[in-house]
Design an enzyme around this catalytic site. Structure first.
Site, PDB file in Angstrom:
ATOM      1  N   HIS A  45       0.850  -1.204   0.000  1.00 41.57           N
ATOM      2  CA  HIS A  45       0.000   0.000   0.000  1.00 41.57           C
ATOM      3  C   HIS A  45       0.883   1.250   0.000  1.00 41.57           C
ATOM      4  CE1 HIS A  45      -2.761   3.115   1.349  1.00 41.57           C
ATOM      5  NE2 HIS A  45      -2.075   3.270   2.448  1.00 41.57           N
ATOM      6  N   ASP A  84       7.370  22.432 -25.658  1.00 39.25           N
ATOM      7  CA  ASP A  84       7.369  21.054 -25.156  1.00 39.25           C
ATOM      8  C   ASP A  84       8.427  20.960 -24.071  1.00 39.25           C
ATOM      9  OD1 ASP A  84       7.256  18.187 -24.876  1.00 39.25           O
ATOM     10  OD2 ASP A  84       6.481  18.088 -26.927  1.00 39.25           O
ATOM     11  N   TRP A 133       7.270  -0.017   4.307  1.00 40.98           N
ATOM     12  CA  TRP A 133       7.802   0.684   3.124  1.00 40.98           C
ATOM     13  C   TRP A 133       9.239   1.104   3.345  1.00 40.98           C
ATOM     14  CZ3 TRP A 133       9.296   5.735   1.429  1.00 40.98           C
ATOM     15  CH2 TRP A 133       9.358   6.696   2.436  1.00 40.98           C
ATOM     16  N   SER A 145      13.377   6.229 -13.266  1.00 41.01           N
ATOM     17  CA  SER A 145      12.322   7.007 -13.898  1.00 41.01           C
ATOM     18  C   SER A 145      12.231   8.401 -13.281  1.00 41.01           C
ATOM     19  CB  SER A 145      10.993   6.261 -13.751  1.00 41.01           C
ATOM     20  OG  SER A 145       9.926   7.136 -13.912  1.00 41.01           O
ATOM     21  N   SER A 146      12.243   8.444 -11.932  1.00 35.97           N
ATOM     22  CA  SER A 146      12.120   9.740 -11.254  1.00 35.97           C
ATOM     23  C   SER A 146      13.294  10.643 -11.584  1.00 35.97           C
ATOM     24  CB  SER A 146      12.106   9.562  -9.745  1.00 35.97           C
ATOM     25  OG  SER A 146      11.034   8.785  -9.363  1.00 35.97           O
ATOM     26  N   HIS A 205      13.561  11.322   4.236  1.00 40.90           N
ATOM     27  CA  HIS A 205      13.002  12.588   4.684  1.00 40.90           C
ATOM     28  C   HIS A 205      12.812  13.582   3.542  1.00 40.90           C
ATOM     29  CE1 HIS A 205      11.075  15.138   7.380  1.00 40.90           C
ATOM     30  NE2 HIS A 205      11.722  16.125   6.823  1.00 40.90           N
ATOM     31  N   GLU A 224      12.314  12.789   0.656  1.00 42.56           N
ATOM     32  CA  GLU A 224      11.236  12.186  -0.128  1.00 42.56           C
ATOM     33  C   GLU A 224       9.861  12.710   0.307  1.00 42.56           C
ATOM     34  OE1 GLU A 224      10.938  10.207  -2.740  1.00 42.56           O
ATOM     35  OE2 GLU A 224       8.805   9.807  -2.515  1.00 42.56           O
ATOM     36  N   TYR A 271       9.226  15.572   1.325  1.00 44.39           N
ATOM     37  CA  TYR A 271       9.069  16.910   0.737  1.00 44.39           C
ATOM     38  C   TYR A 271       8.939  16.853  -0.775  1.00 44.39           C
ATOM     39  CZ  TYR A 271       9.461  18.810   5.276  1.00 44.39           C
ATOM     40  OH  TYR A 271       9.185  19.089   6.576  1.00 44.39           O
ATOM     41  N   SER A 299      -0.490  27.351  -4.128  1.00 37.32           N
ATOM     42  CA  SER A 299      -0.132  28.750  -4.367  1.00 37.32           C
ATOM     43  C   SER A 299      -0.600  29.228  -5.729  1.00 37.32           C
ATOM     44  CB  SER A 299       1.394  28.934  -4.280  1.00 37.32           C
ATOM     45  OG  SER A 299       1.862  28.437  -3.060  1.00 37.32           O
ATOM     46  N   HIS A 337      15.377  12.353  12.779  1.00 41.72           N
ATOM     47  CA  HIS A 337      14.218  12.502  13.674  1.00 41.72           C
ATOM     48  C   HIS A 337      13.225  11.342  13.485  1.00 41.72           C
ATOM     49  CE1 HIS A 337      12.145  15.204  10.458  1.00 41.72           C
ATOM     50  NE2 HIS A 337      11.825  13.951  10.267  1.00 41.72           N
ATOM     51  N   HIS A 338      13.505  10.498  12.495  1.00 46.95           N
ATOM     52  CA  HIS A 338      12.710   9.266  12.378  1.00 46.95           C
ATOM     53  C   HIS A 338      13.290   8.176  13.269  1.00 46.95           C
ATOM     54  CE1 HIS A 338      10.480  10.614   8.722  1.00 46.95           C
ATOM     55  NE2 HIS A 338      11.545  11.369   8.584  1.00 46.95           N
ATOM     56  N   THR A 386       7.525  26.661   6.979  1.00 44.04           N
ATOM     57  CA  THR A 386       6.216  26.095   6.660  1.00 44.04           C
ATOM     58  C   THR A 386       5.123  27.023   7.158  1.00 44.04           C
ATOM     59  OG1 THR A 386       7.251  23.966   7.035  1.00 44.04           O
ATOM     60  CG2 THR A 386       4.897  23.957   6.687  1.00 44.04           C
ATOM     61  N   LYS A 419       4.570  29.876   4.844  1.00 42.06           N
ATOM     62  CA  LYS A 419       3.750  29.531   3.675  1.00 42.06           C
ATOM     63  C   LYS A 419       2.273  29.587   4.022  1.00 42.06           C
ATOM     64  CE  LYS A 419       5.310  27.053   0.409  1.00 42.06           C
ATOM     65  NZ  LYS A 419       6.374  27.416  -0.500  1.00 42.06           N
ATOM     66  N   ARG A 429       1.730   0.961  15.435  1.00 43.96           N
ATOM     67  CA  ARG A 429       1.325   0.851  14.039  1.00 43.96           C
ATOM     68  C   ARG A 429       1.706  -0.526  13.501  1.00 43.96           C
ATOM     69  NH1 ARG A 429       6.035   4.478  11.083  1.00 43.96           N
ATOM     70  NH2 ARG A 429       5.051   3.806   9.162  1.00 43.96           N
TER      71      ARG A 429
END
Lengths: 527, 374
Positions: A77, A106, A142, A169-170, A253, A255, A257, A268, A302-303, A328, A331, A450
């Site tokens: 998932h 293009d 994941w 790809s990315s 991390h 990722e 963002y 925006s 921090h993870h 943040t 924003k 979890r």
């Protein structure tokens, strides 16, 4: 004779007919459409897995699936939603909109663009095929933490190679976006005049290039640990299981963002249009985005507040993480100031944008709470975390994508979507998404870890509420698929501007709806 | 129906904020029973209120604007889009708020990390899927896993209602016991994959990582039973690795220590005893249920593709030495049981596996044979 045919080609400037148009296409709009369609399909595949998870968690006890399969579902998932749905959807938006927003015909590297897309379905099939292998799909979350992931069976190399392909790809898409933005802006469009969506994608593309190879490296190290007797992450061979986490989160991390910065860009773009005002604090928005991106590289651990890092390390990561709240916050305040004294209307895209601001901010608040290391000791790996990141990813990233889809659908298709159904979709989604994720804060704080397939009885009621919310949210998204289908098939023709006075808010509204096959054949002049 | 009623009652009562109801429908972090957990709870509440206040202000302004600055109300858009002063203010104020959080958080952090001057030390090792507790001072060593009742109720086709099991999934066969009022230091490590040891009432959790030692400490003044679970994904039975800590008064604790020591001398005697086959089978069935059935299934049929069957398996029907070796040392995902089970238990479970599920091999193993194989 040959010369004549050549001349004819110039006259058409239209797409080929049939299936081959889509397979060989190098057109940014075709590729954008492919990306979006792929992402939508993956969104439903990943969503179906979430339904399995929520069905199992509906009541205490194991009713439907084996705990091992439950772990496979949570892992797939997440991988599918991150790499199959959210990231490709933003890549689709980038392909469709960036050339149009900067006045280019293009993307800069169209053939590469075709490649970046076509890697995805193959990578996704490879990932999904693991479900049918002996021993099943990956079941290590994941994050694919070693050593657990190394216990995987036949699926292991398939998962790793699929991750590699998704990463390639990315990176190719990111290179293309950077080159396009650097080289193909219309005359007069300086960096500080670029639309914010373009800015956020430019910064995201740099993040992608910086961290995807790190992830590829980490999973390759897993691969050699498994098959070539290395011991990067095996303590028995002198390796370090925590090293994997450091490398993973150095990717992981930024990722998060990667999945949220383009959302900031979308929001925006939409809020000013429907507030009928220019975006408040354009330059501070750019600087805030850049600072968030830079900060995202120095807060990864921090993870990992519970892995037993040295005290000084924990304190540093705590302070650095808290700092992210500042840009943040800027924003969010800027969006507020954009709405302030506007003349607002609330068509579906604006509803989703406002929903984004409110619920993303809620997710941001819990993010701030978990930045505080001693408190995070309690929150870590509980449903409080699940609630937090789903608030920033579902009513966050996904809402931004839905807002963008409604905002640009008339431009893409030339037809207005069904406004009534769109609003219904918004309200159904918004009510159910909160029924789904809000109670998860409570069970998390009360002590539910979890990734467990079954839980103690004190968590039963809120899990049941959460599951009901999940089923309704899942069903509501089918409505979205229908709205899109209906809009593609026909509907009230859209004007070029689509939204009132939209021309002041972006170059895309100066083109016809739908835009010509090659967007800007003559570059527009920006004053 | 009953469930729906309880649910509604729960929501109504928690909305009214009645304390008593919160035991069952908890909405907030536990306050816990240690100084650290109180400090963490304090930090949590402080941040929660900071967020609530900011939220009320931000969303207040936003919804005011949404209600009053809408086109349908005849609002005309203003044209400002820059104001340096405002932007500086809303950068600096959040920064100051953060500092006000960071200072107390740092103090709590320093205190939590200080494991010096402890009165006793317990080493905790995570296994898939049980915990091993070694009391380094008192030389006590035992494993702790999900209690039999929860274990039976949690099986997929079980007919047991989880609601009928006391502390469903939060109960173990052997709880950790610690004395009240003493600073107890815990050391954590793991034997296979990463686990995480968490008792919410203590206010922290710590990962147990193979090859690493991490630590944490508690001092609980109030005797009682405190429950938690493993929180790091550790494989198929990750959800079934509870932690139960019993805090006893010093005298009761000493009594418990003595009982435990007697038990381990009993285990040592058992290692030299010769059992009858019936005794081995009965003991073996018990051990099988608690240690093997989780993967190989109570029926011995295994899970296709993941866990091999015991029924009719070449190992259980082949040479007994190879079978014993596999149980002692493990293979792939299967852990070695050499440390987890006593020689008598291993002898019993091997005998059981060879003679149950229709595997009528007929031979048996005695604890002495295990000692010989070491």
């Amino acid at each position: 004779m040959a010369a004549d045919t050549h001349a004819d080609d110039h006259g058409h400037h239209g797409p080929e007919k049939g299936l081959m148009r889509w397979i060989f296409t190098t057109n940014h709009k075709d590729i954008g459409t492919l990306y979006l369609l792929f992402a939508l399909i993956m969104f439903f595949v990943g969503g179906a897995m979430a339904m399995v998870i929520r069905a199992e968690l509906f009541e205490p006890g194991i009713q439907f699936v084996d705990p091992g399969f439950f772990n496979q579902m949570t892992t797939l998932h997440a991988l599918i939603m991150v790499f199959g749905a959210v990231m490709p959807a933003f890549a689709g938006l980038a392909n469709w909109m960036i050339p149009i927003m900067i006045g280019a015909p293009d993307m800069a590297l169209p053939r590469l663009n075709n490649w970046s897309f076509w890697l995805l379905p193959f990578a996704a099939c490879m990932l999904a095929s693991t479900l049918f292998m002996e021993g099943g799909a990956p079941a290590a979350g994941w994050t694919l933490y070693a050593p657990l992931v190394l216990q995987g069976g036949n699926h292991f190399p398939f998962v790793i190679f699929s991750v590699h392909l998704l990463g390639v790809s990315s990176i190719m898409a990111a290179i293309n976006i950077i080159v396009t933005i650097f080289n193909m802006r219309a005359p007069g469009m300086t960096f500080m005049k670029m639309p914010l969506f373009v800015w956020t994608w430019l910064i995201t593309a740099f993040l992608l290039i910086a961290v995807m190879p790190v992830f590829a490296g980490a999973v390759t190290m897993l691969l050699t640990d498994k098959f070539f007797d290395t011991s990067f992450f095996s303590a028995a061979g002198g390796g370090d299981p925590v090293l994997y986490q450091h490398i993973f989160w150095f990717f992981g991390h930024p990722e998060v963002y990667i999945m949220i910065l383009p959302s900031f860009g979308v929001i925006s773009t939409i809020i000013p249009t429907f507030a009928r005002k220019p975006l408040f604090g354009y330059s501070s928005m750019v600087y805030a985005t850049a600072s968030i991106a830079l900060l995202s590289f120095i807060v990864w651990a921090h993870h990992m507040f519970t892995v037993g890092m040295p005290l000084a390390g924990e304190l540093y990561f705590m302070y650095a993480t808290m700092l992210i709240a500042v840009p943040t916050g800027v924003k969010v305040f800027n969006w507020l100031a954009t709405m302030w004294k506007g003349a607002m209307t609330f068509e579906t895209p604006m509803l989703f944008a406002v929903g984004f601001v409110v619920m993303f901010t809620l997710g941001g608040f819990t993010g701030l709470m978990m930045a505080v290391a001693p408190a995070d000791m309690q929150y870590h790996d509980t449903y409080f975390i699940v609630a937090h990141f789903h608030y920033v990813l579902v009513p966050g990233a996904v809402y931004a994508l839905l807002a963008a889809a409604y905002y640009w659908l008339p431009k893409w298709t030339g037809h207005m979507y069904d406004e009534k159904l769109g609003q219904l979709h918004f309200w159904l989604s918004t009510i159910s998404v909160n029924v789904l994720f809000f109670p998860q804060h409570f069970v998390g704080l009360a002590g539910m870890p979890r990734r467990i397939p079954d839980y103690a009885l004190q968590f039963a009621e809120f899990n049941m509420i959460s599951s009901v919310g999940a089923f309704v949210f899942g069903a509501s998204q089918l409505l979205f698929a229908y709205v899109v289908y209906k809009c593609i098939k026909g509907g009230e023709p859209a004007t070029d501007e689509v939204w009132e006075d939209a021309k002041e808010h972006g170059l895309e509204w100066t083109l016809s709806s739908p835009p010509p096959y090659h967007s800007f054949t003559t570059a527009p002049e920006i004053k | 129906m009953n469930k729906a009623k309880r649910l509604l009652a729960g929501i109504a009562i928690s909305a009214l904020g009645v304390e008593a109801a919160q035991a069952e429908y908890k909405l907030n972090l536990v306050q816990g029973v240690t100084e650290s957990s109180h400090a963490v709870y304090g930090l949590h509440q402080y941040m929660l209120w900071v967020c609530v206040v900011i939220g009320v202000l931000v969303f207040g302004v936003m919804f005011y604007s949404i209600l009053h600055h809408r086109k349908s109300k005849g609002a005309v858009a203003a044209h400002f889009h820059e104001n340096t002063t405002v932007e500086i203010i809303w950068t600096v104020i959040p920064f100051l708020i953060l500092i006000s959080i960071a200072i107390p958080a740092t103090n709590v952090m320093l205190d939590m990390a200080d494991t010096t001057d402890s009165d006793m030390t317990i080493k905790v090792t995570g296994y898939q899927w049980k915990w091993r507790y070694e009391y380094l001072d008192d030389k006590i060593d035992f494993f702790s896993s999900l209690d039999a009742k929860s274990n039976a109720a949690r099986q997929k086709d079980s007919t047991v209602d989880p609601a009928s099991v006391a502390h469903y999934l939060l109960n173990v066969d052997n709880p950790v016991v610690i004395p009240a009022g003493k600073k107890v230091r815990f050391l954590f490590t793991a034997a296979d994959v990463i686990h995480s040891w968490w008792v919410p009432d203590f206010g922290w959790k710590k990962d147990a990582i193979p090859g690493f030692i991490t630590d944490g400490w508690v001092k609980v003044d109030k005797p009682g039973v405190y429950r938690g679970q493993c929180t790091e994904l550790c494989g198929r039975d990750h959800g079934f690795m509870p932690i139960v800590v019993e805090v006893k008064e010093e005298a009761d604790y000493r009594k418990w220590v003595n009982e435990r020591k007697q038990q381990s001398s009993q285990t040592q005697q058992d290692a030299n005893k010769t059992f009858t086959k019936a005794e081995l089978m009965a003991k073996g069935e018990e051990v099988y249920k608690s240690s093997c059935a989780g993967c190989h299934q109570p029926s011995g049929e295994g899970v296709k593709g993941s866990f091999p069957a015991i029924k009719n398996s070449p190992v259980a029907k082949g040479p007994i030495a190879a079978h014993t070796k596999l149980v002692l040392e493990g293979k792939g995902m299967m852990p070695g049981f050499r440390d987890m089970l006593s020689p008598a238990e291993i002898a019993a479970v091997v005998t059981y596996q060879r003679n149950a599920f229709g595997n009528n091999v007929g031979d048996q193993l005695q604890p002495k044979d295990i000692a010989a194989s070491r």
